[in-house]
Design an enzyme around this catalytic site. Structure first.
Site, PDB file in Angstrom:
ATOM      1  N   HIS A  38       0.426  -4.991 -35.568  1.00 48.51           N
ATOM      2  CA  HIS A  38       1.165  -4.170 -34.608  1.00 48.51           C
ATOM      3  C   HIS A  38       0.489  -4.190 -33.250  1.00 48.51           C
ATOM      4  O   HIS A  38      -0.745  -4.141 -33.144  1.00 48.51           O
ATOM      5  CB  HIS A  38       1.267  -2.728 -35.116  1.00 48.51           C
ATOM      6  N   HIS A  39       1.308  -4.255 -32.207  1.00 42.48           N
ATOM      7  CA  HIS A  39       0.769  -4.306 -30.846  1.00 42.48           C
ATOM      8  C   HIS A  39       0.063  -2.998 -30.461  1.00 42.48           C
ATOM      9  O   HIS A  39      -0.744  -2.977 -29.522  1.00 42.48           O
ATOM     10  CB  HIS A  39       1.900  -4.597 -29.848  1.00 42.48           C
ATOM     11  N   ALA A  40       0.321  -1.921 -31.166  1.00 39.98           N
ATOM     12  CA  ALA A  40      -0.413  -0.678 -30.913  1.00 39.98           C
ATOM     13  C   ALA A  40      -1.888  -0.825 -31.267  1.00 39.98           C
ATOM     14  O   ALA A  40      -2.736  -0.099 -30.748  1.00 39.98           O
ATOM     15  CB  ALA A  40       0.195   0.478 -31.713  1.00 39.98           C
ATOM     16  N   ILE A  98      -3.672  -4.057 -31.377  1.00 46.00           N
ATOM     17  CA  ILE A  98      -4.386  -5.160 -30.741  1.00 46.00           C
ATOM     18  C   ILE A  98      -3.655  -5.646 -29.504  1.00 46.00           C
ATOM     19  O   ILE A  98      -2.439  -5.486 -29.376  1.00 46.00           O
ATOM     20  CB  ILE A  98      -4.580  -6.364 -31.702  1.00 46.00           C
ATOM     21  N   ASN A 124      -5.237  -1.547 -26.712  1.00 42.28           N
ATOM     22  CA  ASN A 124      -4.786  -2.467 -25.675  1.00 42.28           C
ATOM     23  C   ASN A 124      -5.517  -2.253 -24.353  1.00 42.28           C
ATOM     24  O   ASN A 124      -5.669  -1.115 -23.906  1.00 42.28           O
ATOM     25  CB  ASN A 124      -3.282  -2.281 -25.444  1.00 42.28           C
TER      26      ASN A 124
END
Length: 491
Positions: A136-138, A140, A323
């Site tokens: 999940h982009h949350a 990395i 991020n």
């Protein structure tokens, strides 16, 4: 105890019935006569998971969504919930592999568990196998994602010895601590929001959509003067977003294409025209998108607007969860027919965009995500994204170029032949995303699209290759005096 930032949480908030906010990679591997199976991968993950903190953490939600979630260790972690094996349909070619991966990529991750999955795909032609991994982009960004991947890879077929001593166990957030933090941040949010608004206003003339508002440039200049920032800012060209078929509400389906071109050829074009490799990538994308739109009588007169993610992680930072990114926004020279003029226009546009980005604050994306209280952002984001996609999309698409190692890597003794990145689609950012990764002398492209917005994702990849082929034909013609074509490497 780590709390998600406003930017981290926005990737969660963006998810809806049609949007999955994970990033992924598809590795094509040659087992080199050995066997790469699920059991081997499982043993590797058990040995090295502690090197990648994001793989062992799950979300801990604040009651009623009053604040951004926290990361906590998963006490019931079970690798069976994250590692899967799939047989690709015969004959196991690139189309069958792309279809299988697209179905997996469309599915959202289970938020009750650590937010990642790994899929071993067997049955490929030539005895090869593939490993698809999504996180999940949350959790990395590009840098931390590359470091997570590197923890699993080796420099030779012989796996390196890893210290399996686990790090000290982290404590999860207490309910009282979360509620206390939520109360404090709720009470102080108006003050912090005003600060975020002032910092974002200073970059108003470079923020998609906002840059087109009347007086945006004057407001930005005034905000910078008030803040005491007198650094000159290069003026960006217009960022008005034209309408295209791939802008608008997306569906939950995904289509995928992937392929490679020699990095040497891209570098050669860059050197001959005084450009960077990334500039050439942008020019290739502009040429490919122009051809795709022209073939459908949908080419706008104005240049398309692309967002380019930029890592802003500080040197030496070791925070591997979350991020540290911003975005550089630039026109694409899709309105320029001549290939030479398009290259020169791309070089000029990218130089201006880079100078503007270097002189500006890199935190504007985070500041925008911080303006509204977490409960409001959480509830409103999907609706705002969908409404904006219909009324006034801020960009046409996202294009990303991730640098990678120029030497071979190995996974469980199998050689990684190619690594195709696969990114996120949202209503706001458009129905197509182009990402490339440089690895071992090649530039590996992953193109993901919503089929209702871009009906033939493989044609866009062919246009990318053709755009480079044009430039290579020019080189061959200069050297040999003929029009011999160049056969590009296929994925």
């Amino acid at each position: 105890m780590r709390q998600l930032t406003a930017l981290d949480a926005q990737f969660l908030n963006a998810e809806s019935a049609t949007t999955s906010a994970h990033v992924a990679g598809l590795a094509i591997l040659d087992p080199l006569g050995g066997v790469l199976d699920r059991e081997t991968l499982a043993a590797l993950l058990r040995e090295r998971m502690h090197l990648s903190p994001a793989l062992g953490l799950r979300l801990s939600e604040v009651p009623f969504g009053l604040d951004h979630p926290y990361w906590e260790p998963d006490p019931a972690f079970d690798l069976a919930n994250h590692l899967f094996e799939t047989e690709v349909a015969a004959p196991g070619g690139e189309y069958q592999l792309a279809d299988a991966v697209a179905r997996i990529h469309a599915r959202q991750l289970d938020r009750s568990r650590p937010l990642w999955e790994m899929h071993l795909l067997r049955g490929l032609a030539g005895g090869r196998v593939a490993v698809y991994t999504k996180v999940h982009h949350a959790a990395i960004d590009g840098v931390s994602g590359a470091e997570t991947l590197a923890a699993l890879l080796d420099l030779s077929p012989e796996p390196r010895v890893i210290d399996v001593t686990p790090p000290p166990a982290e404590r999860g957030p207490s309910l009282a601590g979360m509620l206390y933090g939520a109360a404090v941040r709720t009470a102080t949010h108006p003050v912090r929001a005003l600060g975020s608004l002032a910092r974002a206003a200073a970059e108003l003339d470079a923020i998609p959509l906002a840059a087109g508002l009347p007086g945006a440039r004057q407001i930005a200049q005034a905000a910078r003067l008030v803040a005491g920032d007198r650094r000159p800012r290069p003026e960006l060209p217009g960022l008005n977003v034209p309408r295209t078929p791939f802008n608008g509400p997306i569906s939950a389906e995904r289509r995928l294409s992937f392929g490679s071109v020699p990095l040497k050829d891209v570098k050669d074009v860059a050197k001959r025209h005084g450009m960077s490799v990334n500039d050439v990538v942008m020019a290739l994308c502009a040429g490919a998108l122009r051809t795709w739109l022209r073939d459908r009588d949908a080419l706008p007169e104005e240049p398309l607007i692309a967002a380019v993610p930029v890592a802003v992680r500080t040197t030496g930072a070791r925070q591997l969860v979350g991020n540290h990114i911003s975005a550089m926004v630039t026109p694409l020279a899709t309105n320029v027919a001549d290939r030479h003029a398009r290259l020169h226009a791309t070089r000029s546009m990218m130089r201006t965009a880079k100078r503007r980005f270097a002189a500006a604050s890199s935190s504007w994306l985070h500041e925008l995500c911080s303006l509204l209280p977490p409960p409001v952002t959480r509830l409103a984001s999907p609706a705002i994204f969908r409404l904006a996609s219909v009324a006034c999309p801020p960009i046409n698409l996202i294009i990303s170029n991730v640098p990678g190692p120029q030497f071979p890597l190995y996974l469980c003794g199998a050689r990684v032949l190619s690594y195709y990145p696969i990114s996120v689609l949202t209503d706001l950012s458009g129905g197509v995303n182009i990402t490339c990764f440089s690895y071992d002398g090649m530039l590996d492209f992953g193109v993901v699209a919503c089929p209702e917005r871009l009906d033939d994702v493989w044609s866009l990849l062919r246009h990318l290759r053709a755009a480079l082929d044009e430039l290579l034909d020019e080189r061959v013609g200069d050297e040999l005096g003929d029009g011999v074509g160049v056969d590009l490497v296929s994925g």
